[in-house]
Design a protein around this motif. Sequence first.
Motif, mmCIF file in Angstrom:
data_model
loop_
_atom_site.group_PDB
_atom_site.id
_atom_site.type_symbol
_atom_site.label_atom_id
_atom_site.label_comp_id
_atom_site.label_asym_id
_atom_site.label_seq_id
_atom_site.Cartn_x
_atom_site.Cartn_y
_atom_site.Cartn_z
ATOM 1 N N LYS A 42 0.830 -1.212 0.000
ATOM 2 C CA LYS A 42 0.000 0.000 0.000
ATOM 3 C C LYS A 42 0.865 1.263 0.000
ATOM 4 C CE LYS A 42 -2.097 -1.193 3.798
ATOM 5 N NZ LYS A 42 -1.370 -2.467 4.022
ATOM 6 N N THR A 43 1.827 1.323 0.910
ATOM 7 C CA THR A 43 2.706 2.496 0.974
ATOM 8 C C THR A 43 3.540 2.608 -0.293
ATOM 9 O OG1 THR A 43 2.807 2.423 3.392
ATOM 10 C CG2 THR A 43 4.585 3.599 2.258
ATOM 11 N N LEU A 46 1.508 4.210 -3.020
ATOM 12 C CA LEU A 46 1.397 5.654 -2.846
ATOM 13 C C LEU A 46 2.675 6.357 -3.293
ATOM 14 C CD1 LEU A 46 -0.451 6.488 0.506
ATOM 15 C CD2 LEU A 46 -1.381 6.125 -1.774
ATOM 16 N N LYS A 47 3.816 5.802 -2.907
ATOM 17 C CA LYS A 47 5.098 6.425 -3.263
ATOM 18 C C LYS A 47 5.319 6.416 -4.772
ATOM 19 C CE LYS A 47 7.610 5.623 1.062
ATOM 20 N NZ LYS A 47 8.767 4.938 1.703
ATOM 21 N N MET A 79 1.929 14.287 -0.244
ATOM 22 C CA MET A 79 1.793 13.050 0.509
ATOM 23 C C MET A 79 1.992 13.310 1.996
ATOM 24 S SD MET A 79 3.509 9.352 -0.314
ATOM 25 C CE MET A 79 3.207 7.924 0.745
ATOM 26 N N LEU A 156 -2.234 12.249 -1.037
ATOM 27 C CA LEU A 156 -1.988 10.851 -0.707
ATOM 28 C C LEU A 156 -1.694 10.762 0.782
ATOM 29 C CD1 LEU A 156 0.484 10.276 -3.674
ATOM 30 C CD2 LEU A 156 -1.948 9.716 -3.667
ATOM 31 N N ASP A 158 -0.889 8.183 4.063
ATOM 32 C CA ASP A 158 -0.474 6.846 4.492
ATOM 33 C C ASP A 158 -0.731 6.678 5.987
ATOM 34 O OD1 ASP A 158 0.594 4.330 4.647
ATOM 35 O OD2 ASP A 158 2.681 4.975 4.500
ATOM 36 N N ILE A 188 -6.379 9.713 -1.818
ATOM 37 C CA ILE A 188 -6.125 8.271 -1.731
ATOM 38 C C ILE A 188 -5.578 8.026 -0.342
ATOM 39 C CG2 ILE A 188 -4.912 6.284 -2.681
ATOM 40 C CD1 ILE A 188 -4.861 7.657 -5.346
ATOM 41 N N TYR A 189 -6.312 7.265 0.433
ATOM 42 C CA TYR A 189 -6.106 7.167 1.878
ATOM 43 C C TYR A 189 -5.848 5.713 2.268
ATOM 44 C CZ TYR A 189 -7.269 8.134 6.837
ATOM 45 O OH TYR A 189 -7.256 8.262 8.206
#
Length: 215
Positions: A42-43, A46-47, A79, A156, A158, A188-189
């Motif tokens: 997931k992380t 996002l990255k 982010m 974003l 995280d 985006i969570y």
Amino acid sequence: MSYLQAETITFQYGDVPVLKGESLQAERGEWVCLSGPSGAGKTTMLKIIAGLLKPHSGRILLDGRDITEKQPSERGMAMVFQNAALFPHTRVKHNIGYGLHRLGYTAEEIEHMTAETAKLLRIEEQLDKYPGALSGGQLQRAGIARAIVRKPEILLLDEPFSSLDKPLRAQLIGELDAIRRQNGMTLIYVTHDVDEIRDYADRIAELNPVSAELV
């Protein structure tokens, strides 16, 4: 075509594959929750969307444009991590406005933008304090303020509130939703607790070793 598309993304750390062709989409102004077990990537996803990591294959499209090779500063995104990561020896107002001068804003514009964003996050009385004097909730508010001061198109997050107690998490999630609606941002969570944002998220995507499926 969706506003944001992460298409068949693969990525691995050394010999360990993390993403194996997962895809994720989000519409403009939409809140997408990204969930899944620990280690599902997931992380990392996002990255990659933010441009902090480059996928081994696949591509990132924003409003139909391929931005896979674009630098983070060219993507119109911001982010927020689990830790607000503020500079401890810098006042909150300078943490929020950090880097704005490099974008060509004047001192007066930075002061106005910082004050406006702090008011939005209800930390206007904390601007002259150092991060060590803030509560956990205030720290996360300051971290979000630093992320949205430039009015990014996509935010974003995280697990930004995972270290806070449940009532405070609920309060901040509600405020975040109000900010999203006011500014028209796409969120985006990432969270492990889908239930706490089920009333706010437009869609829930579960990332697993096979695919990121919308449910």
